[in-house]
Design a protein around this motif. Sequence first.
Motif, PDB file in Angstrom:
ATOM      1  N   ALA A 163       9.182 -10.100 -12.399  1.00 25.16           N
ATOM      2  CA  ALA A 163       7.541  -9.795 -12.801  1.00 25.16           C
ATOM      3  C   ALA A 163       7.001  -8.660 -12.539  1.00 25.16           C
ATOM      4  N   ILE A 164       6.920  -7.991 -13.619  1.00 30.20           N
ATOM      5  CA  ILE A 164       5.652  -6.914 -13.778  1.00 30.20           C
ATOM      6  C   ILE A 164       5.090  -6.632 -14.648  1.00 30.20           C
ATOM      7  N   GLU A 165       4.746  -7.443 -15.515  1.00 34.28           N
ATOM      8  CA  GLU A 165       3.039  -7.998 -16.541  1.00 34.28           C
ATOM      9  C   GLU A 165       2.658  -9.313 -15.329  1.00 34.28           C
ATOM     10  N   GLU A 166       3.643 -10.044 -14.908  1.00 33.20           N
ATOM     11  CA  GLU A 166       3.668 -11.408 -14.433  1.00 33.20           C
ATOM     12  C   GLU A 166       2.876 -11.361 -13.159  1.00 33.20           C
ATOM     13  N   SER A 167       2.285 -11.777 -12.876  1.00 34.68           N
ATOM     14  CA  SER A 167       1.666 -12.493 -11.594  1.00 34.68           C
ATOM     15  C   SER A 167       1.891 -13.735 -10.735  1.00 34.68           C
ATOM     16  N   THR A 168       1.812 -14.430  -9.598  1.00 34.91           N
ATOM     17  CA  THR A 168       1.465 -15.346  -9.113  1.00 34.91           C
ATOM     18  C   THR A 168       0.858 -16.429  -9.678  1.00 34.91           C
ATOM     19  N   SER A 169      -0.509 -16.095  -9.909  1.00 36.63           N
ATOM     20  CA  SER A 169      -1.221 -16.524 -10.585  1.00 36.63           C
ATOM     21  C   SER A 169      -0.916 -17.006 -11.684  1.00 36.63           C
ATOM     22  N   SER A 170      -0.570 -16.230 -12.863  1.00 36.11           N
ATOM     23  CA  SER A 170      -0.556 -16.370 -14.033  1.00 36.11           C
ATOM     24  C   SER A 170       0.709 -17.484 -14.537  1.00 36.11           C
ATOM     25  N   MET A 171       2.237 -17.021 -13.383  1.00 36.31           N
ATOM     26  CA  MET A 171       3.179 -17.774 -13.710  1.00 36.31           C
ATOM     27  C   MET A 171       2.836 -18.941 -13.301  1.00 36.31           C
ATOM     28  N   ALA A 172       1.801 -19.271 -12.337  1.00 31.62           N
ATOM     29  CA  ALA A 172       1.419 -20.317 -11.977  1.00 31.62           C
ATOM     30  C   ALA A 172       0.801 -21.539 -13.075  1.00 31.62           C
ATOM     31  N   THR A 173      -0.449 -20.763 -14.123  1.00 35.45           N
ATOM     32  CA  THR A 173      -0.788 -21.752 -14.565  1.00 35.45           C
ATOM     33  C   THR A 173      -0.644 -21.457 -15.835  1.00 35.45           C
ATOM     34  N   GLU A 174       1.333 -20.995 -16.446  1.00 33.57           N
ATOM     35  CA  GLU A 174       2.058 -21.284 -17.449  1.00 33.57           C
ATOM     36  C   GLU A 174       2.218 -22.448 -17.674  1.00 33.57           C
ATOM     37  N   ALA A 175       3.131 -22.563 -16.210  1.00 39.56           N
ATOM     38  CA  ALA A 175       4.219 -23.536 -15.600  1.00 39.56           C
ATOM     39  C   ALA A 175       3.401 -25.315 -15.839  1.00 39.56           C
ATOM     40  N   ILE A 183       6.963 -37.718 -10.795  1.00 42.45           N
ATOM     41  CA  ILE A 183       6.587 -37.386 -12.455  1.00 42.45           C
ATOM     42  C   ILE A 183       6.835 -37.395 -13.267  1.00 42.45           C
ATOM     43  N   ILE A 184       5.528 -37.544 -14.488  1.00 47.82           N
ATOM     44  CA  ILE A 184       5.349 -37.687 -15.829  1.00 47.82           C
ATOM     45  C   ILE A 184       5.619 -36.355 -16.285  1.00 47.82           C
ATOM     46  N   GLY A 185       6.138 -34.891 -16.142  1.00 43.36           N
ATOM     47  CA  GLY A 185       5.750 -33.700 -16.898  1.00 43.36           C
ATOM     48  C   GLY A 185       6.177 -32.763 -15.796  1.00 43.36           C
ATOM     49  N   THR A 186       6.679 -31.666 -16.492  1.00 45.49           N
ATOM     50  CA  THR A 186       7.181 -30.431 -15.674  1.00 45.49           C
ATOM     51  C   THR A 186       7.393 -29.553 -16.625  1.00 45.49           C
ATOM     52  N   GLY A 187       6.960 -28.319 -16.279  1.00 43.43           N
ATOM     53  CA  GLY A 187       6.628 -26.835 -16.956  1.00 43.43           C
ATOM     54  C   GLY A 187       7.427 -25.882 -15.838  1.00 43.43           C
ATOM     55  N   SER A 188       8.110 -24.873 -16.859  1.00 47.26           N
ATOM     56  CA  SER A 188       7.752 -23.611 -16.172  1.00 47.26           C
ATOM     57  C   SER A 188       8.083 -22.804 -16.763  1.00 47.26           C
ATOM     58  N   VAL A 189       8.205 -21.424 -15.901  1.00 42.48           N
ATOM     59  CA  VAL A 189       8.344 -20.029 -16.608  1.00 42.48           C
ATOM     60  C   VAL A 189       8.548 -18.434 -15.937  1.00 42.48           C
ATOM     61  N   LEU A 190       9.514 -18.100 -16.119  1.00 38.98           N
ATOM     62  CA  LEU A 190      10.164 -16.461 -16.006  1.00 38.98           C
ATOM     63  C   LEU A 190       9.152 -15.629 -16.095  1.00 38.98           C
ATOM     64  N   PRO A 191       9.440 -14.675 -15.805  1.00 41.91           N
ATOM     65  CA  PRO A 191       9.259 -13.523 -16.260  1.00 41.91           C
ATOM     66  C   PRO A 191      10.248 -12.512 -17.328  1.00 41.91           C
ATOM     67  N   LYS A 232       0.388 -25.009 -17.424  1.00 41.64           N
ATOM     68  CA  LYS A 232       0.047 -26.160 -18.528  1.00 41.64           C
ATOM     69  C   LYS A 232       0.607 -26.436 -19.191  1.00 41.64           C
ATOM     70  N   LYS A 233       2.583 -26.258 -18.882  1.00 34.29           N
ATOM     71  CA  LYS A 233       3.497 -26.909 -19.744  1.00 34.29           C
ATOM     72  C   LYS A 233       4.067 -27.903 -19.308  1.00 34.29           C
ATOM     73  N   ALA A 234       3.612 -28.329 -18.071  1.00 36.53           N
ATOM     74  CA  ALA A 234       3.815 -29.636 -17.478  1.00 36.53           C
ATOM     75  C   ALA A 234       2.658 -30.608 -17.787  1.00 36.53           C
ATOM     76  N   LEU A 235       1.763 -30.039 -17.982  1.00 37.58           N
ATOM     77  CA  LEU A 235       0.509 -30.956 -18.534  1.00 37.58           C
ATOM     78  C   LEU A 235       0.483 -31.469 -19.860  1.00 37.58           C
ATOM     79  N   GLU A 236       1.017 -30.308 -20.810  1.00 31.86           N
ATOM     80  CA  GLU A 236       1.791 -30.734 -21.716  1.00 31.86           C
ATOM     81  C   GLU A 236       2.435 -31.769 -21.808  1.00 31.86           C
ATOM     82  N   ASP A 237       3.726 -31.807 -21.132  1.00 34.95           N
ATOM     83  CA  ASP A 237       4.694 -32.743 -21.256  1.00 34.95           C
ATOM     84  C   ASP A 237       4.096 -33.860 -20.770  1.00 34.95           C
ATOM     85  N   ALA A 238       3.275 -33.874 -19.612  1.00 36.63           N
ATOM     86  CA  ALA A 238       3.098 -34.935 -19.222  1.00 36.63           C
ATOM     87  C   ALA A 238       2.166 -36.240 -20.409  1.00 36.63           C
TER      88      ALA A 238
END
Length: 321
Positions: free
Chosen positions: A45-57, A5-13, A59-65
């Motif tokens: 989740a209200i505004e968020e969806s499975t794919s939107s949260m997956a995408t954001e997490a 693991i060289i980068g991690t990311g996460s998101v919560l609604p 992106k953050k992991a890529l940035e961290d890596a």
Amino acid sequence: MNARIIGTGSVLPKKVVTNFDLAEIVDTNDEWIVSRTGIKERHVAIEESTSSMATEAGKKALEDAGMTAEELEMILVATVTPDYVTPSTACMVQAAIGATNAVAMDLSAACSGFVFALNTAQAYIRAGIYKKILVIGVETLSKVVDWTDRSTCILFGDGAGAAVVSADAEAGIQDFVQYTDGAKGVALQCDARQHKNLFGTRAFENEYVQMDGQAVFKFAVRRVPESIQKLLDRNQLTAEQIDLYVLHQANMRIIETVAKFLKEPMDKFPMNMERCGNTSGASVPLLLDELNRAGRFKRGDKLILSGFGGGLTWGSIYMIW
Ligand code: ACO
């Protein structure tokens, strides 16, 4: 080569639902929920969806890596609550982040999903097929929970966690075990789409998550320590030599039982279920990201990751950070 693991990311609604909020909807109370599970609040989740949260997490992991999306060769998403039957969540992430060189697919193993997906990444990297893979665990459990059933609606939360893994000659995943007992799958069930066509309709059996809580509890407190012990023995390690145990955040009492079995102090078993509830396939990467960002890992640390739940499925990973 190992998956490291060289980068991690996460998101919560954004929306937080406390035990006190739930006590206004079903016949429950904060004291019951906290004492049985350790959970105080969860994100829904209200505004968020499975794919939107997956995408954001992701992106953050890529940035961290420090990696671009184009460098990825594969995207694996563990989820049991996708937005669509097709395209898969992984395909949606691939499009959203512009990972044009990556093959993408979902993996369904409930609360073991992220651990199994990480093991799948390890297998691809070990085989020399790919070197850079994005692994995501994401759930919108709020859409499969019966909000009138107090025995289940108090447990779950939504969220996503991600890890970028890359091939490493020394660190990373050293060994893993993973198991399935499909015959006991009835302990935790939820129907997919209703069977309904022009010629007939079959009623839902479990339109929402149905759980035999005590059966799941007994399964977890037996199988999780067993799988960790197997990894320790196979790698000539003692429980004491492990720096941190990152376990699926189902329930505080399950984690306390595992710690007791291994005779290890609770501070080696970090938890976030108090704030996040049980986020199924997202719980391990969510916690990993929180710990990573808090600086809890250093190069060379020995970690055990464990996932367990629906299927029934369970598995553990021994990795060097
Ligand atoms: N508030 C108040 N009372 C409740 C609630 C609630 N939210 N839910 C159930 N009760 C009541 C029951 O109706 C029952 O009442 P009764 O004695 O009058 O019949 C009583 O509390 C005891 O119910 P049990 O189901 O026996 O409660 P238990 O002590 O087993 O705790 C729990 C339930 C917390 C779910 C427990 O079984 C557990 O931790 N199981 C593990 C399952 C788990 O974590 N699942 C997560 C998904 S799978 C996974 O991630 C691995």
